[in-house]
Each structure stands twice: as C-alpha cells, then as structure tokens.
Motif scaffolding. Structure first.
Motif, PDB file in Angstrom:
ATOM      1  N   PHE A 254      11.112  -2.723   2.466  1.00 22.61           N
ATOM      2  CA  PHE A 254       9.815  -3.082   1.391  1.00 22.61           C
ATOM      3  C   PHE A 254       9.348  -1.950   0.732  1.00 22.61           C
ATOM      4  CE2 PHE A 254      10.186  -7.134   3.933  1.00 22.61           C
ATOM      5  CZ  PHE A 254      10.632  -7.869   3.238  1.00 22.61           C
ATOM      6  N   THR A 255       8.726  -1.180   1.618  1.00 20.09           N
ATOM      7  CA  THR A 255       8.355   0.127   0.994  1.00 20.09           C
ATOM      8  C   THR A 255       8.988   0.874  -0.048  1.00 20.09           C
ATOM      9  OG1 THR A 255       6.893   0.252   2.891  1.00 20.09           O
ATOM     10  CG2 THR A 255       6.977   2.299   1.274  1.00 20.09           C
ATOM     11  N   LEU A 256      10.094   1.218   0.245  1.00 27.51           N
ATOM     12  CA  LEU A 256      11.102   1.637  -0.605  1.00 27.51           C
ATOM     13  C   LEU A 256      11.521   1.070  -2.064  1.00 27.51           C
ATOM     14  CD1 LEU A 256      13.593   3.332   1.699  1.00 27.51           C
ATOM     15  CD2 LEU A 256      11.848   4.602   0.404  1.00 27.51           C
ATOM     16  N   ASN A 257      11.452  -0.302  -1.779  1.00 22.89           N
ATOM     17  CA  ASN A 257      11.714  -1.184  -2.813  1.00 22.89           C
ATOM     18  C   ASN A 257      10.342  -1.320  -3.864  1.00 22.89           C
ATOM     19  OD1 ASN A 257      11.869  -4.289  -4.316  1.00 22.89           O
ATOM     20  ND2 ASN A 257      13.739  -3.402  -3.765  1.00 22.89           N
ATOM     21  N   VAL A 258       9.425  -1.683  -3.040  1.00 21.18           N
ATOM     22  CA  VAL A 258       8.223  -1.440  -3.861  1.00 21.18           C
ATOM     23  C   VAL A 258       7.851  -0.096  -4.571  1.00 21.18           C
ATOM     24  CG1 VAL A 258       5.645  -1.718  -3.773  1.00 21.18           C
ATOM     25  CG2 VAL A 258       7.048  -3.484  -2.576  1.00 21.18           C
ATOM     26  N   GLY A 259       8.123   0.933  -3.893  1.00 21.36           N
ATOM     27  CA  GLY A 259       7.883   1.928  -4.833  1.00 21.36           C
ATOM     28  C   GLY A 259       8.639   2.293  -5.852  1.00 21.36           C
ATOM     29  N   ALA A 260      10.091   1.883  -5.471  1.00 19.36           N
ATOM     30  CA  ALA A 260      11.007   2.049  -7.135  1.00 19.36           C
ATOM     31  C   ALA A 260      10.488   1.194  -8.054  1.00 19.36           C
ATOM     32  CB  ALA A 260      12.463   1.650  -6.573  1.00 19.36           C
ATOM     33  N   TYR A 261       9.964  -0.261  -8.012  1.00 20.19           N
ATOM     34  CA  TYR A 261       9.796  -0.884  -9.025  1.00 20.19           C
ATOM     35  C   TYR A 261       8.284  -0.403  -9.497  1.00 20.19           C
ATOM     36  CZ  TYR A 261      13.412  -4.244  -8.673  1.00 20.19           C
ATOM     37  OH  TYR A 261      14.784  -4.711  -8.696  1.00 20.19           O
ATOM     38  N   GLY A 262       7.424  -0.225  -8.441  1.00 17.19           N
ATOM     39  CA  GLY A 262       5.970   0.138  -9.044  1.00 17.19           C
ATOM     40  C   GLY A 262       6.086   1.547  -9.619  1.00 17.19           C
ATOM     41  N   SER A 263       6.845   2.470  -9.525  1.00 19.08           N
ATOM     42  CA  SER A 263       6.919   3.712 -10.060  1.00 19.08           C
ATOM     43  C   SER A 263       7.273   3.477 -11.622  1.00 19.08           C
ATOM     44  CB  SER A 263       8.006   4.630  -9.451  1.00 19.08           C
ATOM     45  OG  SER A 263       9.329   4.207  -9.791  1.00 19.08           O
ATOM     46  N   GLU A 264       8.123   2.449 -12.029  1.00 22.78           N
ATOM     47  CA  GLU A 264       8.513   2.161 -13.511  1.00 22.78           C
ATOM     48  C   GLU A 264       7.141   1.599 -14.164  1.00 22.78           C
ATOM     49  OE1 GLU A 264      11.910   2.819 -14.992  1.00 22.78           O
ATOM     50  OE2 GLU A 264      10.854   4.281 -13.447  1.00 22.78           O
TER      51      GLU A 264
ATOM     52  N   THR B  71       0.847  -1.350   0.088  1.00 18.76           N
ATOM     53  CA  THR B  71       0.039   0.076   0.082  1.00 18.76           C
ATOM     54  C   THR B  71       0.869   1.332  -0.009  1.00 18.76           C
ATOM     55  OG1 THR B  71      -1.647  -1.128   1.147  1.00 18.76           O
ATOM     56  CG2 THR B  71      -1.731   1.405   1.163  1.00 18.76           C
ATOM     57  N   PHE B  72       1.858   1.191   1.124  1.00 20.50           N
ATOM     58  CA  PHE B  72       2.714   2.278   0.872  1.00 20.50           C
ATOM     59  C   PHE B  72       3.479   2.641  -0.133  1.00 20.50           C
ATOM     60  CE2 PHE B  72       2.347   2.034   5.829  1.00 20.50           C
ATOM     61  CZ  PHE B  72       1.201   2.871   5.966  1.00 20.50           C
ATOM     62  N   GLY B  73       4.107   1.349  -0.774  1.00 18.12           N
ATOM     63  CA  GLY B  73       5.008   1.425  -1.900  1.00 18.12           C
ATOM     64  C   GLY B  73       4.161   1.826  -3.057  1.00 18.12           C
ATOM     65  N   LEU B  74       2.966   1.591  -3.107  1.00 18.41           N
ATOM     66  CA  LEU B  74       2.218   2.088  -4.325  1.00 18.41           C
ATOM     67  C   LEU B  74       1.866   3.420  -4.301  1.00 18.41           C
ATOM     68  CD1 LEU B  74       1.040   0.484  -6.659  1.00 18.41           C
ATOM     69  CD2 LEU B  74      -1.229   0.310  -5.504  1.00 18.41           C
ATOM     70  N   ALA B  75       1.679   4.005  -3.203  1.00 18.17           N
ATOM     71  CA  ALA B  75       1.510   5.208  -2.998  1.00 18.17           C
ATOM     72  C   ALA B  75       2.872   6.248  -3.499  1.00 18.17           C
ATOM     73  CB  ALA B  75       0.998   5.581  -1.628  1.00 18.17           C
TER      74      ALA B  75
ATOM     75  N   TRP C 242      16.900   4.417  -9.692  1.00 15.37           N
ATOM     76  CA  TRP C 242      18.045   3.798  -9.851  1.00 15.37           C
ATOM     77  C   TRP C 242      18.757   3.021  -8.586  1.00 15.37           C
ATOM     78  CZ3 TRP C 242      23.244   5.742  -8.429  1.00 15.37           C
ATOM     79  CH2 TRP C 242      24.236   5.356  -9.118  1.00 15.37           C
ATOM     80  N   VAL C 243      18.610   3.784  -7.647  1.00 18.52           N
ATOM     81  CA  VAL C 243      19.359   3.143  -6.322  1.00 18.52           C
ATOM     82  C   VAL C 243      18.559   1.793  -6.012  1.00 18.52           C
ATOM     83  CG1 VAL C 243      19.903   3.315  -3.925  1.00 18.52           C
ATOM     84  CG2 VAL C 243      20.369   4.938  -5.560  1.00 18.52           C
ATOM     85  N   PHE C 244      17.321   1.900  -5.738  1.00 16.06           N
ATOM     86  CA  PHE C 244      16.693   0.886  -5.235  1.00 16.06           C
ATOM     87  C   PHE C 244      16.192  -0.424  -5.989  1.00 16.06           C
ATOM     88  CE2 PHE C 244      15.938   3.874  -1.770  1.00 16.06           C
ATOM     89  CZ  PHE C 244      15.899   3.169  -0.607  1.00 16.06           C
ATOM     90  N   ARG C 245      16.323  -0.068  -7.339  1.00 13.78           N
ATOM     91  CA  ARG C 245      16.344  -1.164  -8.377  1.00 13.78           C
ATOM     92  C   ARG C 245      17.625  -1.856  -8.673  1.00 13.78           C
ATOM     93  NH1 ARG C 245      14.134   0.185 -13.794  1.00 13.78           N
ATOM     94  NH2 ARG C 245      13.250  -1.893 -13.840  1.00 13.78           N
TER      95      ARG C 245
END
Length: 226
Positions: free
Chosen positions: A96-106, A32-36, A61-64
């Motif tokens: 996990f939030t930061l990681n999901v956010g990085a991948y989800g943003s793409e 949820t947080f990562g998607l936001a 770039w960093v988290f992916r």
C-alpha cells in the motif's frame, strides 16, 4: 429480533475490532509513509538529476500501471521464491505504501508545478535559498491545492485495504469472510461490512469538507509572502 439482525449484532464487535486493530492502522501507516515517499519521488522528478528522475518515473510507471492486488501478491507470495519472507501485515503495508507513493507523487508533482513561477523568483529576489523557497513559500501554497485530491486518495485507501484480506491480513473484510465461513450467511455479513466501510467513508468525507473549508478560509496564512 429477526435472525438476520441478531447475526449482524453478534458479528458487529468482531468486525469493528478488526477495523480498529488492522484496517485503520494499515490505512494511517500506509498513507503516512506513502505520502512521504510521494513527496520525495515528486521532488526527484521535478528537480533531481536525470538518472534519479528516470528511476522515479519508472517507479511511478510500474506501480500506477499494475493492479494493487497483483502488487500485494508479488510482495507476499512472490518474494518468498527469492528467499524474502514477510508477514502479512508488513507485506500489505509495503504494498500500500508503494502504491500510495506512486499515485501521491503525481498529485504532489502537479500541485508544486501549479504554484506560479513568480513565487520562486520573488523568494530568490530576497535572498532565499532553493530549500528555503521550497519549504517556506512553495510547499505551503501547494498544500492548499493538494488537500482535495489527497483527501480523496485517503478515503479510497480505506476501502482498498479490503484487498489485504487476499494475503491473509485479518482486517475488517477478512473478519467478515471468517464469520461467513461459519454462519453461511454471506449476504448479511458482506452488507454489514459494506455499511461499516460506508460509515467510515462518510465520516472522512465530512472531515474532508471541513478541512477544505478551513484551508479556504485561512488559505492566505498558508502562503508565505517573501
């Protein structure tokens, strides 16, 4: 009853409880947080000023580009050297939030870009503002495109939460490790944990198929017609 089956039956409640109390909440909150975070990052990269867009690109770039396990270790074991101390669960949630956010943003950036530019032009032609166009026309259409990849990311996240065991979060996999430490039966316990993950993934895959069918059947209602 065979000894191995008796051991699995005895350990099952502990594993399920760990999954219910830690694995599932960690997955839901992180996604949820990562998607936001991913939505904000994608919008900044697409429409934000150059300095913010570059910062968002650096974050992605960093988290992916670094392993999730390393990210968790940096947050939980590395930050204390800077005087920042986090409990295991919040540290895992942040990682996990930061990681999901990085991948989800793409993913989100790609699906927004996939919406035809004519949709923007049509919305502007009837007097919609940029925000109205984005919320009422672009995002509903992008959502339908994003369902399959984001659903796959969610299913992967369920399995990736097992990495939280490395920073002492007592989730499903670490519960199995603790039982192994007392029973000395790693094969049986790890297979049992794998079967639970497999069952969760199978249920989620079925729900994903149903969701995709629903979006495919009623997709037209998601597209705002200016």
């Amino acid at each position: 009853m065979p000894p191995w089956l008796h051991l699995m039956a005895e350990s099952l409640p502990s594993l399920l409880w760990a999954g219910l109390v830690f694995t599932i909440p960690l997955t839901l909150l992180s996604f949820t947080f990562g998607l936001a975070l991913g939505l904000v990052t994608a919008l900044v990269r697409l429409f934000g000023p150059l300095p913010l867009a570059l910062l968002a690109r650096f974050f992605v770039w960093v988290f992916r580009g670094t392993p999730l396990l390393v990210q968790l270790f940096v947050i939980f074991y590395g930050l204390p050297s800077l005087g920042i101390y986090l409990d295991a669960f919040p540290a895992a949630l942040i990682g996990f939030t930061l990681n999901v956010g990085a991948y989800g943003s793409e993913t989100i950036r790609a699906v927004i870009s996939a919406v035809p530019k004519g949709q923007w032009e049509a919305a502007y032609s009837i007097g919609m503002s940029w925000r109205q166009c984005l919320i009422r026309t672009i995002l509903p259409q992008a959502t339908k495109i994003a369902v399959p990849p984001l659903s796959n990311s969610f299913i992967s996240l369920v399995k990736d939460t097992s990495l939280a065991a490395a920073i002492t979060v007592p989730e499903l996999f670490q519960a199995a490790q603790r039982i192994v430490a007392t029973t000395y039966e790693p094969l049986i316990l790890y297979i049992e944990a794998a079967l639970i993950y497999l069952a969760l993934s199978s249920v989620l895959s079925h729900l994903q198929q149903r969701l995709e069918q629903r979006f495919g059947r009623y997709g037209g209602s998601l597209e705002a017609n200016p």
